[in-house]
Design an enzyme around this catalytic site. Structure first.
Site, PDB file in Angstrom:
ATOM      1  N   SER A  26       0.841  -1.203   0.000  1.00  0.00           N
ATOM      2  CA  SER A  26       0.000   0.000   0.000  1.00  0.00           C
ATOM      3  C   SER A  26       0.873   1.248   0.000  1.00  0.00           C
ATOM      4  CB  SER A  26      -0.915   0.032   1.234  1.00  0.00           C
ATOM      5  OG  SER A  26      -0.154   0.204   2.414  1.00  0.00           O
ATOM      6  N   ASP A  74       7.288 -10.085   8.308  1.00  0.00           N
ATOM      7  CA  ASP A  74       7.275  -9.025   9.303  1.00  0.00           C
ATOM      8  C   ASP A  74       8.684  -8.445   9.406  1.00  0.00           C
ATOM      9  OD1 ASP A  74       7.234  -7.472  11.630  1.00  0.00           O
ATOM     10  OD2 ASP A  74       5.813  -8.806  12.634  1.00  0.00           O
ATOM     11  N   VAL A  75       8.823  -7.134   9.205  1.00  0.00           N
ATOM     12  CA  VAL A  75      10.159  -6.528   9.192  1.00  0.00           C
ATOM     13  C   VAL A  75      10.806  -6.493  10.568  1.00  0.00           C
ATOM     14  CG1 VAL A  75       9.721  -5.134   7.138  1.00  0.00           C
ATOM     15  CG2 VAL A  75       9.240  -4.172   9.413  1.00  0.00           C
ATOM     16  N   TYR A 168       6.975   8.849  16.909  1.00  0.00           N
ATOM     17  CA  TYR A 168       7.078   8.763  15.449  1.00  0.00           C
ATOM     18  C   TYR A 168       8.199   9.666  14.934  1.00  0.00           C
ATOM     19  CZ  TYR A 168       5.845   9.174  10.508  1.00  0.00           C
ATOM     20  OH  TYR A 168       5.891   9.183   9.131  1.00  0.00           O
ATOM     21  N   ALA A 202      -0.679  12.058   0.275  1.00  0.00           N
ATOM     22  CA  ALA A 202      -2.035  11.508   0.191  1.00  0.00           C
ATOM     23  C   ALA A 202      -1.996   9.989   0.088  1.00  0.00           C
ATOM     24  CB  ALA A 202      -2.773  12.118  -0.992  1.00  0.00           C
ATOM     25  N   THR A 203      -1.599   9.362   1.174  1.00  0.00           N
ATOM     26  CA  THR A 203      -1.653   7.907   1.278  1.00  0.00           C
ATOM     27  C   THR A 203      -3.035   7.509   1.807  1.00  0.00           C
ATOM     28  OG1 THR A 203      -0.844   7.945   3.544  1.00  0.00           O
ATOM     29  CG2 THR A 203       0.814   7.818   1.785  1.00  0.00           C
TER      30      THR A 203
END
Length: 262
Positions: A26, A74-75, A168, A202-203
Protein backbone atom coordinates in the site's frame (compact mmCIF):
# COMPACT_ATOMS: atom_id res chain seq x y z
CA UNK A 1 29.60 16.13 -24.39
CA UNK A 2 27.40 14.69 -27.17
CA UNK A 3 28.00 11.16 -25.86
CA UNK A 4 26.89 12.19 -22.38
CA UNK A 5 23.76 13.79 -23.82
CA UNK A 6 22.87 10.71 -25.80
CA UNK A 7 23.31 8.40 -22.81
CA UNK A 8 21.60 10.64 -20.27
CA UNK A 9 18.20 8.86 -20.35
CA UNK A 10 19.89 5.56 -19.52
CA UNK A 11 21.09 6.97 -16.21
CA UNK A 12 17.65 6.17 -14.84
CA UNK A 13 17.31 2.75 -16.49
CA UNK A 14 17.03 -0.02 -13.88
CA UNK A 15 17.00 -2.89 -16.36
CA UNK A 16 18.92 -5.92 -15.14
CA UNK A 17 18.40 -5.06 -11.49
CA UNK A 18 16.55 -7.00 -8.81
CA UNK A 19 14.88 -4.87 -6.15
CA UNK A 20 13.29 -5.68 -2.80
CA UNK A 21 10.62 -3.33 -1.48
CA UNK A 22 9.15 -3.54 2.03
CA UNK A 23 5.73 -2.06 2.68
CA UNK A 24 4.87 -2.87 -0.93
CA UNK A 25 1.21 -3.60 -0.25
CA UNK A 26 0.00 0.00 0.00
CA UNK A 27 0.87 3.68 -0.09
CA UNK A 28 4.35 4.92 -0.89
CA UNK A 29 5.96 1.48 -0.88
CA UNK A 30 3.41 0.12 -3.33
CA UNK A 31 3.78 2.99 -5.79
CA UNK A 32 7.58 2.95 -5.65
CA UNK A 33 7.61 -0.80 -6.32
CA UNK A 34 5.45 -0.21 -9.37
CA UNK A 35 7.67 2.65 -10.52
CA UNK A 36 10.87 0.60 -10.23
CA UNK A 37 9.29 -2.05 -12.44
CA UNK A 38 8.32 0.61 -14.97
CA UNK A 39 12.03 1.50 -15.11
CA UNK A 40 13.03 -2.10 -15.78
CA UNK A 41 13.66 -3.82 -12.43
CA UNK A 42 12.23 -7.12 -11.22
CA UNK A 43 10.74 -6.78 -7.74
CA UNK A 44 10.37 -8.81 -4.56
CA UNK A 45 7.34 -7.43 -2.73
CA UNK A 46 7.41 -7.63 1.07
CA UNK A 47 4.54 -6.80 3.41
CA UNK A 48 2.79 -8.20 6.45
CA UNK A 49 -0.61 -7.25 5.01
CA UNK A 50 -3.15 -10.04 4.70
CA UNK A 51 -5.40 -8.35 2.13
CA UNK A 52 -4.88 -8.20 -1.63
CA UNK A 53 -2.41 -5.26 -1.54
CA UNK A 54 0.60 -7.30 -2.63
CA UNK A 55 -1.41 -9.06 -5.32
CA UNK A 56 -2.45 -5.68 -6.74
CA UNK A 57 1.16 -4.52 -6.82
CA UNK A 58 2.33 -7.77 -8.42
CA UNK A 59 -0.38 -7.62 -11.10
CA UNK A 60 0.71 -4.10 -12.08
CA UNK A 61 4.36 -5.15 -12.28
CA UNK A 62 3.63 -8.21 -14.39
CA UNK A 63 1.48 -6.09 -16.72
CA UNK A 64 4.50 -3.79 -17.08
CA UNK A 65 6.46 -6.80 -18.36
CA UNK A 66 8.60 -7.39 -15.26
CA UNK A 67 8.78 -10.22 -12.74
CA UNK A 68 7.36 -9.96 -9.23
CA UNK A 69 7.25 -12.27 -6.25
CA UNK A 70 5.10 -11.78 -3.17
CA UNK A 71 6.47 -12.49 0.30
CA UNK A 72 4.50 -12.12 3.52
CA UNK A 73 7.04 -11.11 6.16
CA UNK A 74 7.28 -9.03 9.30
CA UNK A 75 10.16 -6.53 9.19
CA UNK A 76 10.68 -6.92 12.93
CA UNK A 77 11.81 -10.53 12.36
CA UNK A 78 15.47 -11.00 11.43
CA UNK A 79 14.81 -14.59 10.35
CA UNK A 80 11.87 -13.61 8.13
CA UNK A 81 13.93 -10.94 6.38
CA UNK A 82 16.87 -13.30 5.83
CA UNK A 83 14.45 -15.81 4.29
CA UNK A 84 12.91 -13.06 2.12
CA UNK A 85 16.30 -12.04 0.74
CA UNK A 86 17.25 -15.67 0.10
CA UNK A 87 13.99 -16.29 -1.75
CA UNK A 88 14.45 -13.09 -3.75
CA UNK A 89 17.85 -14.19 -4.97
CA UNK A 90 16.69 -17.74 -5.66
CA UNK A 91 13.67 -16.62 -7.71
CA UNK A 92 14.84 -13.37 -9.32
CA UNK A 93 18.65 -13.18 -9.13
CA UNK A 94 21.28 -11.19 -7.21
CA UNK A 95 19.79 -8.41 -5.10
CA UNK A 96 21.06 -4.97 -6.12
CA UNK A 97 18.36 -2.48 -5.06
CA UNK A 98 16.18 -2.07 -1.97
CA UNK A 99 13.54 0.34 -0.72
CA UNK A 100 12.47 0.04 2.90
CA UNK A 101 9.07 1.69 3.17
CA UNK A 102 7.34 -0.42 5.83
CA UNK A 103 6.18 1.77 8.69
CA UNK A 104 3.28 2.86 10.85
CA UNK A 105 2.10 6.15 12.33
CA UNK A 106 -0.06 7.06 15.29
CA UNK A 107 -0.27 9.81 17.87
CA UNK A 108 -0.68 10.35 21.60
CA UNK A 109 0.55 12.99 24.03
CA UNK A 110 3.96 11.99 25.36
CA UNK A 111 2.85 12.13 28.98
CA UNK A 112 -0.03 9.71 28.29
CA UNK A 113 1.60 7.27 25.88
CA UNK A 114 1.72 3.65 26.94
CA UNK A 115 5.02 1.81 26.61
CA UNK A 116 3.49 -0.73 24.21
CA UNK A 117 2.44 2.01 21.77
CA UNK A 118 5.92 3.52 21.85
CA UNK A 119 7.71 0.20 21.51
CA UNK A 120 5.56 -1.22 18.71
CA UNK A 121 6.11 1.85 16.56
CA UNK A 122 9.85 1.88 17.24
CA UNK A 123 10.12 -1.83 16.47
CA UNK A 124 8.55 -1.38 13.04
CA UNK A 125 9.81 2.05 12.02
CA UNK A 126 13.39 1.92 13.28
CA UNK A 127 14.35 -1.63 14.19
CA UNK A 128 12.50 -2.87 11.10
CA UNK A 129 14.52 -0.59 8.82
CA UNK A 130 17.76 -1.65 10.51
CA UNK A 131 17.01 -5.37 10.14
CA UNK A 132 15.90 -4.87 6.53
CA UNK A 133 19.11 -3.00 5.65
CA UNK A 134 21.18 -5.62 7.45
CA UNK A 135 19.64 -8.51 5.50
CA UNK A 136 19.84 -6.64 2.18
CA UNK A 137 23.42 -5.49 2.71
CA UNK A 138 24.65 -8.98 3.56
CA UNK A 139 23.61 -10.06 0.08
CA UNK A 140 24.79 -6.89 -1.65
CA UNK A 141 28.21 -7.00 -0.01
CA UNK A 142 28.77 -10.43 -1.50
CA UNK A 143 28.08 -9.00 -4.95
CA UNK A 144 30.13 -5.83 -4.35
CA UNK A 145 27.34 -3.45 -5.30
CA UNK A 146 23.96 -2.19 -4.21
CA UNK A 147 21.79 0.80 -3.46
CA UNK A 148 19.38 1.13 -0.55
CA UNK A 149 16.74 3.82 -0.03
CA UNK A 150 14.98 4.11 3.31
CA UNK A 151 11.72 6.01 3.61
CA UNK A 152 11.96 8.44 6.51
CA UNK A 153 9.82 11.59 6.90
CA UNK A 154 10.12 15.33 7.21
CA UNK A 155 8.95 14.58 10.78
CA UNK A 156 12.49 13.38 11.37
CA UNK A 157 13.69 16.92 10.63
CA UNK A 158 10.93 19.12 12.07
CA UNK A 159 8.20 18.81 14.69
CA UNK A 160 4.76 18.81 13.07
CA UNK A 161 2.50 21.54 14.37
CA UNK A 162 -0.53 20.20 16.22
CA UNK A 163 0.52 16.54 16.19
CA UNK A 164 1.50 14.72 19.39
CA UNK A 165 3.83 12.09 17.95
CA UNK A 166 7.16 12.31 19.72
CA UNK A 167 7.78 8.58 19.20
CA UNK A 168 7.08 8.76 15.45
CA UNK A 169 9.27 11.84 14.98
CA UNK A 170 12.09 10.17 16.91
CA UNK A 171 11.80 6.99 14.84
CA UNK A 172 12.12 8.89 11.57
CA UNK A 173 15.03 10.99 12.84
CA UNK A 174 16.63 7.69 13.78
CA UNK A 175 16.10 6.31 10.28
CA UNK A 176 17.82 9.34 8.76
CA UNK A 177 20.89 9.22 10.98
CA UNK A 178 21.11 5.43 10.97
CA UNK A 179 21.08 5.50 7.17
CA UNK A 180 23.90 8.04 7.10
CA UNK A 181 25.86 5.85 9.50
CA UNK A 182 25.38 2.72 7.40
CA UNK A 183 26.26 4.68 4.27
CA UNK A 184 29.63 5.46 5.80
CA UNK A 185 30.19 1.89 6.96
CA UNK A 186 29.62 0.56 3.46
CA UNK A 187 30.90 3.48 1.39
CA UNK A 188 34.06 1.68 0.28
CA UNK A 189 32.33 -1.63 -0.33
CA UNK A 190 30.00 -0.80 -3.20
CA UNK A 191 26.79 0.02 -1.34
CA UNK A 192 25.08 3.40 -1.28
CA UNK A 193 22.45 4.23 1.37
CA UNK A 194 20.16 7.26 1.21
CA UNK A 195 16.80 8.36 2.61
CA UNK A 196 13.72 10.05 1.24
CA UNK A 197 11.80 12.23 3.69
CA UNK A 198 8.29 12.82 2.34
CA UNK A 199 6.16 15.69 3.49
CA UNK A 200 2.42 15.30 3.91
CA UNK A 201 1.39 12.72 1.34
CA UNK A 202 -2.03 11.51 0.19
CA UNK A 203 -1.65 7.91 1.28
CA UNK A 204 -4.69 5.80 2.29
CA UNK A 205 -3.87 6.61 5.92
CA UNK A 206 -4.08 10.38 5.30
CA UNK A 207 -7.16 10.33 3.06
CA UNK A 208 -9.60 8.54 5.37
CA UNK A 209 -12.96 10.39 5.74
CA UNK A 210 -12.23 11.20 9.38
CA UNK A 211 -9.00 12.94 8.27
CA UNK A 212 -10.71 15.63 6.16
CA UNK A 213 -10.13 18.46 8.64
CA UNK A 214 -6.52 17.39 9.30
CA UNK A 215 -5.85 17.06 5.57
CA UNK A 216 -7.03 20.64 5.02
CA UNK A 217 -4.54 21.82 7.66
CA UNK A 218 -1.74 19.82 6.03
CA UNK A 219 -2.45 21.55 2.73
CA UNK A 220 -2.61 25.00 4.29
CA UNK A 221 0.71 24.50 6.09
CA UNK A 222 2.58 23.34 2.96
CA UNK A 223 4.07 26.11 0.77
CA UNK A 224 2.86 24.35 -2.40
CA UNK A 225 -0.66 24.41 -0.88
CA UNK A 226 -1.33 20.70 -1.33
CA UNK A 227 -0.21 17.28 -0.20
CA UNK A 228 2.03 15.14 -2.37
CA UNK A 229 0.56 12.17 -4.15
CA UNK A 230 2.33 8.83 -4.01
CA UNK A 231 3.39 9.10 -7.66
CA UNK A 232 5.67 11.98 -6.67
CA UNK A 233 7.84 9.67 -4.55
CA UNK A 234 8.75 7.47 -7.53
CA UNK A 235 11.12 9.90 -9.26
CA UNK A 236 13.20 10.59 -6.14
CA UNK A 237 13.46 6.84 -5.44
CA UNK A 238 14.49 6.00 -9.00
CA UNK A 239 17.08 8.78 -8.93
CA UNK A 240 18.68 7.63 -5.68
CA UNK A 241 18.72 3.97 -6.75
CA UNK A 242 19.98 4.55 -10.28
CA UNK A 243 23.34 5.37 -11.82
CA UNK A 244 22.19 8.99 -11.96
CA UNK A 245 23.05 9.09 -8.24
CA UNK A 246 26.29 7.10 -8.47
CA UNK A 247 28.14 9.71 -6.34
CA UNK A 248 25.30 10.20 -3.85
CA UNK A 249 25.33 8.43 -0.50
CA UNK A 250 24.35 9.38 3.05
CA UNK A 251 21.86 11.96 1.77
CA UNK A 252 18.38 12.71 3.13
CA UNK A 253 16.25 13.95 0.23
CA UNK A 254 13.33 16.07 1.42
CA UNK A 255 10.27 15.74 -0.83
CA UNK A 256 8.00 18.05 1.11
CA UNK A 257 6.57 20.74 -1.16
CA UNK A 258 8.84 23.30 0.50
CA UNK A 259 7.52 22.64 4.01
CA UNK A 260 10.91 22.64 5.75
CA UNK A 261 11.86 25.97 4.19
CA UNK A 262 9.45 27.62 6.61
Amino acid sequence: MSEITLNAPRLFDLSGNVALVTGAGSGIGQRIAMGLAQCGADIALIDRRTDDGLATTAAFIEKAGRKAIQIAADVTSKAALADAVARTEADLGPLSLAVNAAGIANANPAEEMEEDQYQTLMDINLKGVFLSCQAEAKAMLKHGRGSIVNIASMSGVIVNRGLSQAHYNASKAGVIHMSKSMAMEWVGRGIRVNTISPGYTATPMNTRPEMVHQTKLFEEQTPMSRMANVDEMVGPAVFLLSNAASFVTGVDLLVDGGFCCW
